[in-house]
Design a protein around this motif. Structure first.
Motif, PDB file in Angstrom:
ATOM      1  N   HIS A 190     -36.969 -17.389   5.909  1.00  0.00           N
ATOM      2  CA  HIS A 190     -37.147 -16.736   4.621  1.00  0.00           C
ATOM      3  C   HIS A 190     -38.543 -16.135   4.496  1.00  0.00           C
ATOM      4  CE1 HIS A 190     -33.782 -19.452   2.906  1.00  0.00           C
ATOM      5  NE2 HIS A 190     -33.302 -18.295   3.294  1.00  0.00           N
ATOM      6  N   ILE A 191     -39.510 -16.771   5.135  1.00  0.00           N
ATOM      7  CA  ILE A 191     -40.880 -16.263   5.069  1.00  0.00           C
ATOM      8  C   ILE A 191     -41.032 -15.010   5.916  1.00  0.00           C
ATOM      9  CG2 ILE A 191     -43.280 -16.765   5.678  1.00  0.00           C
ATOM     10  CD1 ILE A 191     -42.775 -19.659   4.905  1.00  0.00           C
ATOM     11  N   ILE A 192     -40.587 -15.074   7.164  1.00  0.00           N
ATOM     12  CA  ILE A 192     -40.806 -13.939   8.066  1.00  0.00           C
ATOM     13  C   ILE A 192     -39.928 -12.748   7.703  1.00  0.00           C
ATOM     14  CG2 ILE A 192     -41.567 -15.412   9.957  1.00  0.00           C
ATOM     15  CD1 ILE A 192     -38.876 -15.254  11.172  1.00  0.00           C
ATOM     16  N   SER A 193     -38.875 -12.965   6.919  1.00  0.00           N
ATOM     17  CA  SER A 193     -38.052 -11.837   6.492  1.00  0.00           C
ATOM     18  C   SER A 193     -38.831 -10.889   5.582  1.00  0.00           C
ATOM     19  CB  SER A 193     -36.802 -12.337   5.761  1.00  0.00           C
ATOM     20  OG  SER A 193     -37.143 -12.951   4.526  1.00  0.00           O
ATOM     21  N   LYS A 194     -39.944 -11.362   5.025  1.00  0.00           N
ATOM     22  CA  LYS A 194     -40.766 -10.541   4.132  1.00  0.00           C
ATOM     23  C   LYS A 194     -41.920  -9.847   4.858  1.00  0.00           C
ATOM     24  CE  LYS A 194     -39.855 -13.993   0.533  1.00  0.00           C
ATOM     25  NZ  LYS A 194     -40.454 -15.034  -0.326  1.00  0.00           N
ATOM     26  N   PHE A 195     -42.095 -10.165   6.139  1.00  0.00           N
ATOM     27  CA  PHE A 195     -43.261  -9.652   6.853  1.00  0.00           C
ATOM     28  C   PHE A 195     -43.283  -8.132   6.941  1.00  0.00           C
ATOM     29  CE2 PHE A 195     -44.409 -13.659   9.535  1.00  0.00           C
ATOM     30  CZ  PHE A 195     -44.830 -14.261   8.375  1.00  0.00           C
ATOM     31  N   SER A 196     -42.127  -7.511   7.166  1.00  0.00           N
ATOM     32  CA  SER A 196     -42.130  -6.057   7.322  1.00  0.00           C
ATOM     33  C   SER A 196     -42.613  -5.375   6.050  1.00  0.00           C
ATOM     34  CB  SER A 196     -40.727  -5.564   7.692  1.00  0.00           C
ATOM     35  OG  SER A 196     -39.784  -5.927   6.701  1.00  0.00           O
ATOM     36  N   ASP A 197     -42.236  -5.925   4.887  1.00  0.00           N
ATOM     37  CA  ASP A 197     -42.719  -5.360   3.622  1.00  0.00           C
ATOM     38  C   ASP A 197     -44.201  -5.641   3.418  1.00  0.00           C
ATOM     39  OD1 ASP A 197     -40.272  -4.325   2.971  1.00  0.00           O
ATOM     40  OD2 ASP A 197     -39.652  -6.033   1.759  1.00  0.00           O
ATOM     41  N   TRP A 198     -44.638  -6.817   3.822  1.00  0.00           N
ATOM     42  CA  TRP A 198     -46.017  -7.231   3.568  1.00  0.00           C
ATOM     43  C   TRP A 198     -47.025  -6.571   4.506  1.00  0.00           C
ATOM     44  CZ3 TRP A 198     -45.303 -13.309   3.065  1.00  0.00           C
ATOM     45  CH2 TRP A 198     -44.650 -13.580   1.857  1.00  0.00           C
ATOM     46  N   PHE A 199     -46.671  -6.466   5.799  1.00  0.00           N
ATOM     47  CA  PHE A 199     -47.689  -6.156   6.798  1.00  0.00           C
ATOM     48  C   PHE A 199     -47.439  -4.928   7.658  1.00  0.00           C
ATOM     49  CE2 PHE A 199     -47.686 -10.905   6.365  1.00  0.00           C
ATOM     50  CZ  PHE A 199     -48.909 -11.024   5.729  1.00  0.00           C
ATOM     51  N   TYR A 204     -51.657 -19.487   3.934  1.00  0.00           N
ATOM     52  CA  TYR A 204     -52.570 -20.543   4.386  1.00  0.00           C
ATOM     53  C   TYR A 204     -52.619 -21.694   3.383  1.00  0.00           C
ATOM     54  CZ  TYR A 204     -56.722 -22.894   6.107  1.00  0.00           C
ATOM     55  OH  TYR A 204     -57.587 -23.840   6.591  1.00  0.00           O
ATOM     56  N   ALA A 205     -52.603 -21.362   2.087  1.00  0.00           N
ATOM     57  CA  ALA A 205     -52.640 -22.408   1.066  1.00  0.00           C
ATOM     58  C   ALA A 205     -51.401 -23.300   1.135  1.00  0.00           C
ATOM     59  CB  ALA A 205     -52.763 -21.775  -0.319  1.00  0.00           C
ATOM     60  N   LEU A 206     -50.281 -22.727   1.585  1.00  0.00           N
ATOM     61  CA  LEU A 206     -49.022 -23.479   1.651  1.00  0.00           C
ATOM     62  C   LEU A 206     -48.653 -23.836   3.089  1.00  0.00           C
ATOM     63  CD1 LEU A 206     -46.980 -21.287  -0.871  1.00  0.00           C
ATOM     64  CD2 LEU A 206     -47.882 -23.580  -1.297  1.00  0.00           C
ATOM     65  N   ARG A 207     -49.621 -23.861   4.000  1.00  0.00           N
ATOM     66  CA  ARG A 207     -49.332 -24.058   5.418  1.00  0.00           C
ATOM     67  C   ARG A 207     -48.659 -25.386   5.719  1.00  0.00           C
ATOM     68  NH1 ARG A 207     -54.479 -24.901   4.137  1.00  0.00           N
ATOM     69  NH2 ARG A 207     -55.730 -26.575   5.063  1.00  0.00           N
ATOM     70  N   THR A 208     -48.909 -26.414   4.897  1.00  0.00           N
ATOM     71  CA  THR A 208     -48.281 -27.720   5.149  1.00  0.00           C
ATOM     72  C   THR A 208     -46.779 -27.687   4.871  1.00  0.00           C
ATOM     73  OG1 THR A 208     -48.783 -28.437   2.883  1.00  0.00           O
ATOM     74  CG2 THR A 208     -50.396 -28.956   4.597  1.00  0.00           C
ATOM     75  N   PHE A 209     -46.287 -26.594   4.256  1.00  0.00           N
ATOM     76  CA  PHE A 209     -44.866 -26.472   3.949  1.00  0.00           C
ATOM     77  C   PHE A 209     -44.086 -25.701   5.012  1.00  0.00           C
ATOM     78  CE2 PHE A 209     -46.532 -27.592  -0.156  1.00  0.00           C
ATOM     79  CZ  PHE A 209     -45.508 -28.279  -0.782  1.00  0.00           C
ATOM     80  N   TRP A 210     -44.776 -24.993   5.937  1.00  0.00           N
ATOM     81  CA  TRP A 210     -44.026 -24.171   6.880  1.00  0.00           C
ATOM     82  C   TRP A 210     -44.518 -24.259   8.328  1.00  0.00           C
ATOM     83  CZ3 TRP A 210     -47.003 -20.720   9.479  1.00  0.00           C
ATOM     84  CH2 TRP A 210     -48.191 -20.303   8.878  1.00  0.00           C
ATOM     85  N   ALA A 211     -45.766 -24.546   8.568  1.00  0.00           N
ATOM     86  CA  ALA A 211     -46.298 -24.543   9.934  1.00  0.00           C
ATOM     87  C   ALA A 211     -45.861 -25.801  10.685  1.00  0.00           C
ATOM     88  CB  ALA A 211     -47.819 -24.430   9.910  1.00  0.00           C
ATOM     89  N   LEU A 212     -45.330 -25.628  11.891  1.00  0.00           N
ATOM     90  CA  LEU A 212     -44.810 -26.765  12.658  1.00  0.00           C
ATOM     91  C   LEU A 212     -45.849 -27.844  12.954  1.00  0.00           C
ATOM     92  CD1 LEU A 212     -42.265 -25.294  15.250  1.00  0.00           C
ATOM     93  CD2 LEU A 212     -41.829 -26.555  13.136  1.00  0.00           C
ATOM     94  N   PRO A 213     -47.115 -27.524  13.196  1.00  0.00           N
ATOM     95  CA  PRO A 213     -48.075 -28.610  13.428  1.00  0.00           C
ATOM     96  C   PRO A 213     -48.128 -29.616  12.276  1.00  0.00           C
ATOM     97  CG  PRO A 213     -49.038 -26.523  14.098  1.00  0.00           C
ATOM     98  CD  PRO A 213     -47.738 -26.201  13.417  1.00  0.00           C
ATOM     99  N   HIS A 235     -58.839 -11.118   5.705  1.00  0.00           N
ATOM    100  CA  HIS A 235     -59.495 -12.139   4.888  1.00  0.00           C
ATOM    101  C   HIS A 235     -59.104 -12.067   3.417  1.00  0.00           C
ATOM    102  CE1 HIS A 235     -62.047 -11.442   8.449  1.00  0.00           C
ATOM    103  NE2 HIS A 235     -62.338 -12.733   8.373  1.00  0.00           N
ATOM    104  N   ASP A 236     -58.920 -10.871   2.889  1.00  0.00           N
ATOM    105  CA  ASP A 236     -58.653 -10.713   1.460  1.00  0.00           C
ATOM    106  C   ASP A 236     -57.187 -10.422   1.156  1.00  0.00           C
ATOM    107  OD1 ASP A 236     -61.379 -11.038   0.917  1.00  0.00           O
ATOM    108  OD2 ASP A 236     -61.762  -8.898   1.275  1.00  0.00           O
ATOM    109  N   ASN A 237     -56.321 -10.494   2.163  1.00  0.00           N
ATOM    110  CA  ASN A 237     -54.910 -10.204   1.930  1.00  0.00           C
ATOM    111  C   ASN A 237     -54.261 -11.347   1.139  1.00  0.00           C
ATOM    112  OD1 ASN A 237     -51.860 -10.498   2.968  1.00  0.00           O
ATOM    113  ND2 ASN A 237     -52.467  -8.349   3.060  1.00  0.00           N
ATOM    114  N   LYS A 238     -53.621 -11.011   0.022  1.00  0.00           N
ATOM    115  CA  LYS A 238     -53.075 -12.049  -0.865  1.00  0.00           C
ATOM    116  C   LYS A 238     -51.945 -12.844  -0.198  1.00  0.00           C
ATOM    117  CE  LYS A 238     -49.798  -8.910  -3.169  1.00  0.00           C
ATOM    118  NZ  LYS A 238     -49.361  -8.371  -4.481  1.00  0.00           N
TER     119      LYS A 238
END
Length: 541
Positions: free
Chosen positions: A364-373, A423-432, A414-417
């Protein structure tokens, strides 16, 4: 030909079918070409532009067309839905593309046709489906903005049928006027006065309003939800183990309803430790959010646990759905729960399932990447995406933190929302951060795609709301039968031992090949602790 509208670009895929029709001239341009025009650069299609879906590409091209003075329609496709890879290419054309066809009457003679606006215009945009890292995206491979007709002015283009849209607020007022017994012409005049616009300048016509009123008559929003409750009661009478619950609002209308089947409750006992709660779809005809609980069994097959329909998307609605689901499952909460990145749902889970590890689905997160980046990074987008996937799959937290900072520096984000939020929600999605928890392989991109396919089959059953619960049951039963057939060859598969240790050899005798792979590939630390205590989780039975 209109001035300032002579752009043609084409990118070949496999060297075939480059032109819109069988003849014509195409000018080839590099994939990183970005057009410059007197319109906003973000509204001009360009070769290599990416979209999450066909609908997203259609909406983008529609906005561009409206700004230029024409409308579009869906034209050519390659591939068929539900067969093989599904639709892999789509062409959107100018509404004046092609030529009118003469119709034959019953006696075989050519009959006179009404005047057509089609004049063979060759303006179009082509998108092709491609998948990077098992994540599908639609890319623009051809674009032509050459028209053989005059383009409309702003006050004219809004009258094209494609742009005669009625907003939800306007629909509600039209419905209210209809109940008050007003004629269509009275409705239009009153809305013009309310909006303070000139006569005939509404973004929809009398015909559009009449069609809308006809659709209201075809869909009975008041009675169909009541029929859905009656259907649930009927199923409960036929099978006492079928469970459902609902809530009515202050006007005695259906607000929420949830249900589960007897087989689903049994499956949850064995495979309910890791659950996906998908809330990314709606039943548009009734404006209700659809939530589906699914999991995976010890053979990697998708299992259905329950459904919920919610009138509103807020904390209170999600809390009701979660509490109802726990009631169906006798209070047993999952150990881990995957959802989309919905902040209201996140808050509701923290309250209703405080012991459950909540995570966001990476798909669900990466499905938004094309719009975001994609536009922001341009030609560097693919490199950035590769770096992101590598970060996502790292083992150690320290590695993730260090390489995340390097990635931010490398691409100047650095300033991309969106980056700040991720990054603020990394504990919810990052495998590490998720590896210490048991997800039964649901965090993998491949398994996420399988889950999405199953939910799409559920969505395809929504022909009538009053029969929706029955149709979902048919989809679940079909999935169970198909899964049983696929499990037979999987049982005979042999696992490949990598270390030859006693723990690994013992696991190979008690776990299915899928469960063995999940533990020894994704959860090596947990595996050792499990077999040191001589216990075996449900997924390995």
């Amino acid at each position: 030909m209109s001035e300032g509208a002579s752009m043609v670009m084409e990118s070949s895929e496999n060297g075939t079918d480059l032109s819109q029709d069988d003849n014509g001239t195409i000018v080839e341009m590099p994939e990183d070409t970005i057009l410059s025009q007197q319109t906003s650069v973000n509204l001009v299609p360009f070769i290599g532009q990416r979209f999450v879906s066909q609908d997203a590409a259609y909406e983008f091209y529609c906005s561009f067309a409206k700004q230029c003075g024409f409308s579009i329609r869906r034209h050519r496709t390659r591939g068929k839905d539900g067969i093989g890879r599904g639709v892999t290419r789509r062409d959107f054309t100018c509404h004046r593309g092609g030529y009118p066809q003469m119709k034959l009457s019953e006696d075989g003679k050519m009959q006179r046709n009404r005047k057509s606006s089609r004049c063979g215009c060759r303006a179009y945009m082509r998108i092709v489906k491609r998948a990077d890292f098992n994540v599908p995206e639609w890319r623009v491979t051809a674009f032509s903005n050459i028209h053989n007709h005059e383009l409309l002015k702003a006050n004219e283009v809004c009258l094209l049928p494609a742009y005669c849209t009625i907003t939800p607020d306007d629909k509600a007022r039209i419905c209210m006027f209809a109940k008050a017994g007003m004629s269509v012409r009275q409705m239009l005049r009153l809305m013009e006065l309310e909006k303070g616009i000139k006569l005939g300048c509404l973004p929809f016509t009398e015909i559009d309003v009449r069609n809308l009123l006809q659709s209201f008559r075809n869909v009975n929003r008041d009675n169909d939800p009541i029929d859905l409750i009656a259907m649930c009661k009927k199923l409960k009478d036929e099978n006492p183990n079928f469970q459902y619950d609902f809530k009515l609002d202050g006007h005695n209308r259906l607000e929420h309803i949830a249900w589960t089947y007897a087989s689903s409750v049994q499956l949850y006992v064995s495979f309910g430790d890791a659950v996906v709660f998908d809330t990314t779809h709606r039943l548009d005809a009734y404006d209700m959010l659809l939530g589906v609980w699914v999991g995976v069994d010890n053979h990697g097959m998708t299992t259905f646990f329950g459904c919920v329909l919610l009138r509103d998307e807020n904390i209170q609605s999600f809390s009701w759905g979660l509490k109802t689901f726990l009631g169906f499952m006798k209070g047993k909460a999952p150990q881990t729960l995957l959802t989309d990145q919905n902040m209201w749902l996140k808050e509701a889970i923290a309250v209703e399932m405080p012991e459950t590890k909540h995570a966001f689905s990476i798909c669900h997160i990466i499905s938004k990447f094309s719009d975001w980046f994609s536009v922001l990074l341009g030609s560097r987008y693919d490199d950035w995406k590769s770096d992101f996937y590598r970060l996502y799959g790292l083992e150690l937290l320290e590695e993730f933190e260090e390489e995340w900072r390097e990635m931010i520096d490398k691409y100047g984000l650095h300033d991309n929302k969106h980056i700040i939020s991720l990054y603020a929600l990394r504990t919810f999605w990052a495998l590490p951060f998720l590896r210490p928890y048991f997800f039964a392989g649901l965090t993998s991109l491949c398994q996420s795609e399988t889950t999405t396919t199953f939910i799409q089959r559920i969505l395809s059953a929504q022909s009538r709301l009053d029969r929706f619960v029955e149709q979902v049951a048919e989809v679940v039963e079909f999935n169970d039968r198909a899964g049983s057939k696929q499990k037979q060859p999987r049982k005979s598969q042999k696992v490949c031992l990598k270390t030859g240790s006693p723990i690994e050899s013992h696991a190979a005798t008690v776990l299915t090949p899928y469960a063995f792979g999940m533990f020894f590939v994704f959860y090596p630390v947990i595996t050792v602790s499990i077999f040191q205590t001589h216990t075996c989780p449900a997924v390995g039975v």
